[in-house]
Design a protein around this motif. Structure first.
Motif, PDB file in Angstrom:
ATOM      1  N   ARG A 274      36.317 -93.324  -2.191  1.00 26.08           N
ATOM      2  CA  ARG A 274      37.267 -94.411  -2.437  1.00 26.08           C
ATOM      3  C   ARG A 274      36.636 -95.746  -2.048  1.00 26.08           C
ATOM      4  O   ARG A 274      35.932 -95.848  -1.037  1.00 26.08           O
ATOM      5  CB  ARG A 274      38.557 -94.206  -1.633  1.00 26.08           C
ATOM      6  CG  ARG A 274      39.608 -95.294  -1.878  1.00 26.08           C
ATOM      7  CD  ARG A 274      40.812 -95.123  -0.968  1.00 26.08           C
ATOM      8  NE  ARG A 274      41.533 -93.885  -1.231  1.00 26.08           N
ATOM      9  CZ  ARG A 274      42.442 -93.746  -2.180  1.00 26.08           C
ATOM     10  NH1 ARG A 274      42.742 -94.777  -2.960  1.00 26.08           N
ATOM     11  NH2 ARG A 274      43.055 -92.603  -2.350  1.00 26.08           N
ATOM     12  N   ALA A 275      36.910 -96.767  -2.877  1.00 25.22           N
ATOM     13  CA  ALA A 275      36.520 -98.141  -2.571  1.00 25.22           C
ATOM     14  C   ALA A 275      37.748 -99.027  -2.760  1.00 25.22           C
ATOM     15  O   ALA A 275      38.445 -98.914  -3.778  1.00 25.22           O
ATOM     16  CB  ALA A 275      35.384 -98.605  -3.480  1.00 25.22           C
ATOM     17  N   SER A 276      38.012 -99.896  -1.791  1.00 24.39           N
ATOM     18  CA  SER A 276      39.198-100.748  -1.838  1.00 24.39           C
ATOM     19  C   SER A 276      38.834-102.176  -1.459  1.00 24.39           C
ATOM     20  O   SER A 276      37.923-102.409  -0.645  1.00 24.39           O
ATOM     21  CB  SER A 276      40.279-100.232  -0.877  1.00 24.39           C
ATOM     22  OG  SER A 276      40.626 -98.896  -1.149  1.00 24.39           O
ATOM     23  N   TYR A 277      39.585-103.119  -2.040  1.00 27.72           N
ATOM     24  CA  TYR A 277      39.334-104.532  -1.756  1.00 27.72           C
ATOM     25  C   TYR A 277      40.654-105.284  -1.692  1.00 27.72           C
ATOM     26  O   TYR A 277      41.562-105.046  -2.499  1.00 27.72           O
ATOM     27  CB  TYR A 277      38.437-105.154  -2.835  1.00 27.72           C
ATOM     28  CG  TYR A 277      38.141-106.622  -2.585  1.00 27.72           C
ATOM     29  CD1 TYR A 277      37.272-107.012  -1.576  1.00 27.72           C
ATOM     30  CD2 TYR A 277      38.748-107.615  -3.359  1.00 27.72           C
ATOM     31  CE1 TYR A 277      37.003-108.348  -1.334  1.00 27.72           C
ATOM     32  CE2 TYR A 277      38.479-108.965  -3.122  1.00 27.72           C
ATOM     33  CZ  TYR A 277      37.607-109.322  -2.115  1.00 27.72           C
ATOM     34  OH  TYR A 277      37.350-110.636  -1.867  1.00 27.72           O
ATOM     35  N   LYS A 278      40.760-106.194  -0.721  1.00 25.94           N
ATOM     36  CA  LYS A 278      41.919-107.077  -0.572  1.00 25.94           C
ATOM     37  C   LYS A 278      41.448-108.508  -0.358  1.00 25.94           C
ATOM     38  O   LYS A 278      40.405-108.742   0.261  1.00 25.94           O
ATOM     39  CB  LYS A 278      42.780-106.666   0.628  1.00 25.94           C
ATOM     40  CG  LYS A 278      43.554-105.388   0.495  1.00 25.94           C
ATOM     41  CD  LYS A 278      44.409-105.186   1.763  1.00 25.94           C
ATOM     42  CE  LYS A 278      45.259-103.953   1.696  1.00 25.94           C
ATOM     43  NZ  LYS A 278      46.076-103.784   2.935  1.00 25.94           N
ATOM     44  N   ASN A 279      42.261-109.441  -0.858  1.00 24.89           N
ATOM     45  CA  ASN A 279      41.946-110.847  -0.631  1.00 24.89           C
ATOM     46  C   ASN A 279      43.239-111.644  -0.675  1.00 24.89           C
ATOM     47  O   ASN A 279      44.052-111.475  -1.593  1.00 24.89           O
ATOM     48  CB  ASN A 279      40.963-111.364  -1.686  1.00 24.89           C
ATOM     49  CG  ASN A 279      40.447-112.748  -1.356  1.00 24.89           C
ATOM     50  OD1 ASN A 279      41.183-113.729  -1.398  1.00 24.89           O
ATOM     51  ND2 ASN A 279      39.170-112.832  -1.045  1.00 24.89           N
TER      52      ASN A 279
END
Length: 766
Positions: A274-279
Motif C-alpha cells: 500500500r502507498a498513501s499520500y495526504k496534503n
C-alpha cells in the motif's frame, strides 16, 4: 538485545519450518444457507482469525477451507451482508461438514469476533467493554486522521491539535494511559507529547477494536486506560489477487488523500502493498484560516507471509512520513492572524500548502513479525517488532532541526494457548520492550534515556452454555535510566535511574440472563510507569504554549476499576448501558501552580513569557458511563442515539481533574433505501450535543457547550471486480464556532475546524 531477538526468531523459524513438513493437512467443508428460505448464499465469507484462513461460498453456498491443521479447536466466523454475523467453534479433529443458517438482520451490528483478548471470542462471552468499528464507517466519518475518525464512539474523545494531530482519550484517560496496537505490536512514537499523534496510515485500518478500561493484564504498562487495536485487512482467499484505489477531498483544509493497495494469496503465500499520500493547507473556521496548520503525509506499508497447516507467519513493514506545521500564536483582538512583521496574513497566504517555521518532520519505521504456530491442539502466538521514530522540529532553520529525537524500540510478545475442549481456556504469556532515545539536536526537552521492561501473565476462561467467567494475574518490572546533560556550561538534565514493579489482576464475567440480554462485569487493576517527559522534561515544546518541568521522584500509577454493562440485541431495537468507577493511585498530571512563568527567547531574539507546568501526583477518581439506544422500526430506517459522561476528581482537594472531556449526546438518523442497480445506499443526518464543561482545574477555563450538525450519503455499484463506492460526508454544516475542551489550540483562542465536506471514492480492480 538485538542479538537475542534475532536468535529467537531464527530458532523459531528453523524449528517450525521443519515441523511444518510433517504437519497434517486437512480440509474443512460446509454450506451457508438462508435460515428462512433455505436457499444457498453465494459469496459469503468464511474466516478463522487464529489461522488467517479465509474462503468464500460458491453458487451452491458451499465452501472448503484448505490447508488447515488436522486437529485443534478454532472459532469460525461467517459474514454476509444483510445477515447477522455467525460464529461457532469447530473441532478440526472431527471435520464434520457443517451447515450454517444465517438469519437476516436489519441492524448494522459491530463485528461479533473480538481479537483483543487472549482467545478470539464471541462478544457475548467477553467480559471487557469492547467496541469494533469497521472500514466503511471509518471512511465515511470524514475524519482527517484515524483517531479523528473514531472519536464519536461513546466514551472516546481526542486531544486535538488542528486537523493533523489527534491523541485518543478513553473515559477521560489519554497520553501514555492509552495503548495503541499496530501490526500486533504496541506503538512507540513519543506518545507523551501533546502534539504527538499516532503514526499509522489511516487507509491501512480494516477494523479498529477499542477496549475500554484497564487492560494491563494483557498488555502491561500504558494500557491503564484502554487499548486502541488497529487491525489490518484480512488476506484474500487462496488464488485471489485484487486491489483498490481510494481517494478523498475535504473542503475545509483542501485535504487530498489517496491510497493504492494490491494484495494476493498464492496457495498460502500472502502479500500486500500500500502507498498513501495526504496534503492539506491550514484548517479554517468562519472567515478565518489558521496559517501554518497544514500537513502532508507519504506512507508506505506492506506484508508478506505464509498461511499453512502449521499456522501462519506474517512479516509487515511500514514507513510513515509526515510534515506538520505548528502554530505559535492565535489571532489578535480583531480575529486576524499576523506575521512576524505585524502584517495581516491574507486568506490566500494562509492557504499556501508550503509549510513555514516552525514545523515537525516525523519518520516512523516499523517491522513486525506475527506468527501463530499450531502445536498439537495448542497454539503459540508470537510478535517481534522493531520501531524507529525520528522526530524533528524546525524552528529557526528549514534545514537544521532544533529538537531532534531518535527513539529505537524492540518489543516481543509470546503467548501460549493450552489445548482445550471449549470449557476451560488457559493461556500464559510473556512480553517485554527495550528502548533507547538519543537527542541529536541542540534543543532539549527530554534527556537521553534507555528503558527495559518485562511482564508475564496467566489467564483462565471458563465457558458455560450462556456465558463465561475469566480470571488473570500479571507481574511487570520496568527500569528506566535518564542521562544527565550539561550544554554550553549549563546543567540541562540531572541523571536518574528508576525501577518500577507491579502485580495486577482481572476478574470478569459475561452471562446471557435472558434471550438477547447479556450482563457483563469486570474488576481489573491497572499499572503505568511514569513516562520520560513526566520524569525528566525541562524545556519548551513547540505548539504546546507552555514550559514543562519533570519530576524524577514520581511513583508509578496503579488503578482499580469496576465495570458493569448490559446489552440487548433484538430485531428492531438494541441498547447498551455501561457504568464504571476507576480509582487511580498516584495519578500524574501537569499543572500550572501559583501562576508560575518563565521567560524564553524566541528564534527572532525576542523574549516570550510562558506558563510553567510541573508534573505532580495525587489520588484520583473517575466515574461515568455510556448509554446507547438504536431503533430499527423498519428495515431501511435506523435511529441511533448515544450518551457519554465522565467525571474526574482530585482526591487531594476534591477539585476537578484537568483535561476531562465534556458530556456528549449524539443522535443519527440513517435511511437505507433500496435503489435498483445500486447497493449499500444510505442517507444520514446526525446531531452532536456537547455539554458545557463547567468542571475544570484552576489553570483551565470553562468550555461552553455547542451543537454540531452532520450529514452524508453514499452508495455502491457492483462491478465485475467488486463494489465501486462513493460517499459524501458533511461535518459542522452550520459552521459553528466552538472550542472542544481538549483542543490544544483553545488557550491560544483558535477555534476548532468549521464546516467541512468530504467527497470519497473507492475503486476495486482485478
Amino acid at each position: 538485545m538485538k542479538k537475542i531477538h534475532l536468535l529467537l526468531i531464527i530458532l523459531l523459524y528453523t524449528f517450525f519450518s521443519v515441523r511444518s513438513f510433517a504437519a497434517g493437512l486437512a480440509e474443512f467443508k460446509g454450506k451457508v444457507i438462508d435460515a428462512e428460505t433455505q436457499a444457498p448464499l453465494a459469496g459469503a465469507t468464511i474466516y478463522i482469525t487464529d489461522l488467517k484462513a479465509i474462503t468464500n461460498t460458491n453458487a451452491q453456498g458451499e465452501f472448503i477451507l484448505k490447508n488447515v491443521p488436522s486437529k485443534g479447536r478454532f472459532l469460525l466466523e461467517v459474514r454476509y451482508i444483510g445477515y447477522k454475523t455467525h460464529s461457532q467453534y469447530i473441532d478440526l479433529a472431527n471435520p464434520v461438514s457443517i451447515s450454517v443458517a444465517l438469519e437476516t438482520s436489519i441492524i448494522e451490528s459491530a463485528e461479533v469476533v473480538i481479537t483483543g483478548s487472549p482467545f478470539s471470542s464471541n462478544n457475548k462471552t467477553n467480559s471487557l467493554s469492547v467496541v469494533s468499528i469497521g472500514k466503511d464507517k471509518i471512511a465515511q466519518s470524514g475524519g482527517t486522521n484515524l483517531i479523528d475518525a473514531v472519536s464519536k464512539v461513546p466514551g472516546i474523545s481526542q486531544v486535538s491539535t488542528g486537523g493533523a494531530i489527534s491523541k485518543p482519550v478513553i473515559r477521560g484517560l489519554g497520553y501514555n494511559r492509552v495503548l495503541t496496537m499496530v501490526d500486533g505490536a504496541r506503538e512507540e512514537a513519543q506518545q507523551w507529547g501533546d502534539e504527538h499523534g499516532i503514526q499509522v496510515d489511516q487507509f491501512s485500518a480494516a477494523r479498529i477494536e477499542i477496549l475500554k478500561g484497564p487492560a494491563s493484564l494483557l498488555y502491561g504498562s500504558d494500557a491503564l486506560g484502554g487499548v486502541i487495536n488497529i487491525i489490518d485487512d484480512i488476506v484474500p482467499a487462496p488464488g485471489d489477487f485484487n486491489g483498490s484505489f481510494t481517494s478523498t477531498y475535504s473542503t475545509n483544509s483542501g485535504l487530498t488523500a489517496s491510497s493504492l493497495m494490491l494484495q494476493g494469496n498464492d496457495n498460502g503465500f500472502v502479500y500486500r502493498g500500500r502507498a498513501s499520500y495526504k496534503n492539506a493547507f491550514g484548517f479554517g473556521y468562519k472567515d478565518a484560516i489558521v496559517p501554518n496548520s497544514g500537513f502532508n503525509e507519504f506512507n508506505l506499508n506492506g506484508m508478506v507471509g505464509l498461511n499453512k497447516s502449521w499456522g501462519y507467519s506474517h512479516l509487515s513493514f511500514s514507513r510513515f512520513n509526515t510534515n506538520i506545521g505548528l502554530v505559535e500564536e492565535g489571532p489578535d483582538d480583531a480575529g486576524n492572524y499576523l506575521n512576524e512583521d505585524g502584517d495581516v496574513i491574507s486568506r490566500s497566504q494562509a492557504k499556501d500548502r508550503k509549510l513555514g517555521l516552525p514545523f515537525q518532520n516525523i519518520n516512523h519505521y516499523r517491522a513486525a513479525l506475527n506468527s501463530n504456530f499450531i502445536l498439537g491442539e495448542g497454539q503459540l502466538k508470537t510478535t517481534f517488532a522493531y520501531q524507529k521514530n525520528l522526530r524533528k522540529e524546525f524552528e529557526e532553520s528549514m534545514d537544521e532541526a532544533g529538537l531532534n529525537l531518535d527513539l529505537s524500540s524492540y518489543t516481543y510478545d509470546l503467548k501460549y494457548y493450552f489445548p482445550n475442549a471449549g470449557k476451560w481456556e488457559p493461556a500464559i504469556g510473556v512480553q517485554g520492550m527495550y528502548q533507547k532515545n538519543v537527542n541529536e539536536g541542540d534543543e532539549f526537552l527530554i534527556p537521553d534515556y534507555s528503558s527495559n521492561n518485562i511482564g508475564a501473565f496467566a489467564y483462565l476462561k471458563r465457558n458455560f452454555e450462556k456465558g463465561a467467567i475469566n480470571i488473570g494475574a500479571r507481574y511487570d518490572y520496568k527500569k528506566i535510566e535518564g542521562k544527565d546533560l550539561n550544554f554550553d556550561g549549563e546543567e540541562v538534565f540531572n541523571g536518574f535511574n528508576n525501577k518500577f514493579s507491579n502485580v495486577s489482576g482481572s476478574l470478569g464475567f459475561a452471562f446471557e440472563i435472558a434471550k438477547n440480554l447479556v450482563l457483563k462485569g469486570n474488576a481489573g487493576s491497572g499499572f503505568r510507569a511514569p513516562n520520560i517527559a513526566e520524569l525528566g522534561a525541562n524545556g519548551r515544546h513547540e505548539g504546546t504554549f507552555r514550559y514543562e518541568i519533570g519530576n524524577s521522584n514520581l511513583k508509578q500509577e496503579t488503578s482499580l476499576q469496576f465495570d458493569l454493562g448490559l446489552e440487548y440485541t433484538a430485531q428492531q431495537v438494541t441498547f447498551g448501558l455501561n457504568a464504571y468507577a476507576n480509582h487511580i493511585y498516584n495519578y500524574i498530571y501537569p499543572g500550572n501552580f501559583n501562576n508560575e512563568t518563565i521567560d524564553t527567547e524566541n528564534e527572532n531574539g525576542s523574549v516570550e513569557t510562558l506558563p510553567v507546568y510541573r508534573f505532580v501526583q495525587t489520588d484520583a477518581q473517575l466515574y461515568g458511563g455510556e448509554a446507547s439506544v438504536d431503533f430499527h422500526l423498519i428495515k431501511s430506517l435506523h435511529f441511533e442515539n448515544s450518551f457519554a459522561y465522565v467525571k474526574g476528581i482530585n482526591r487531594a482537594d476534591d477539585q476537578p481533574l484537568p483535561f476531562i472531556p465534556a458530556a456528549t449526546i449524539s443522535n443519527e438518523l440513517r435511511f437505507e433505501p433500496v435503489v435498483k442497480g445500486l447497493s449499500d445506499t444510505y442517507i444520514k443526518v446526525g446531531v452532536s450535543n456537547v455539554l458545557k464543561q463547567a468542571r475544570f482545574d484552576s489553570f483551565e477555563t470553562q468550555t461552553n457547550g455547542y451543537t454540531l450538525l452532520d450529514a452524508g450519503f453514499g452508495t455502491s455499484i457492483q462491478t465485475k471486480n467488486g463494489k465501486f463506492n462513493v460517499w459524501v460526508t458533511g461535518q459542522n454544516l452550520l459552521n459553528k464556532e466552538y472550542y472542544n475542551h481538549l483542543s490544544r489550540y483553545k488557550p491560544a483562542g483558535i477555534y476548532n475546524p468549521g464546516r467541512n465536506v468530504t467527497f470519497g471514492i473507492n475503486v476495486p480492480f482485478m
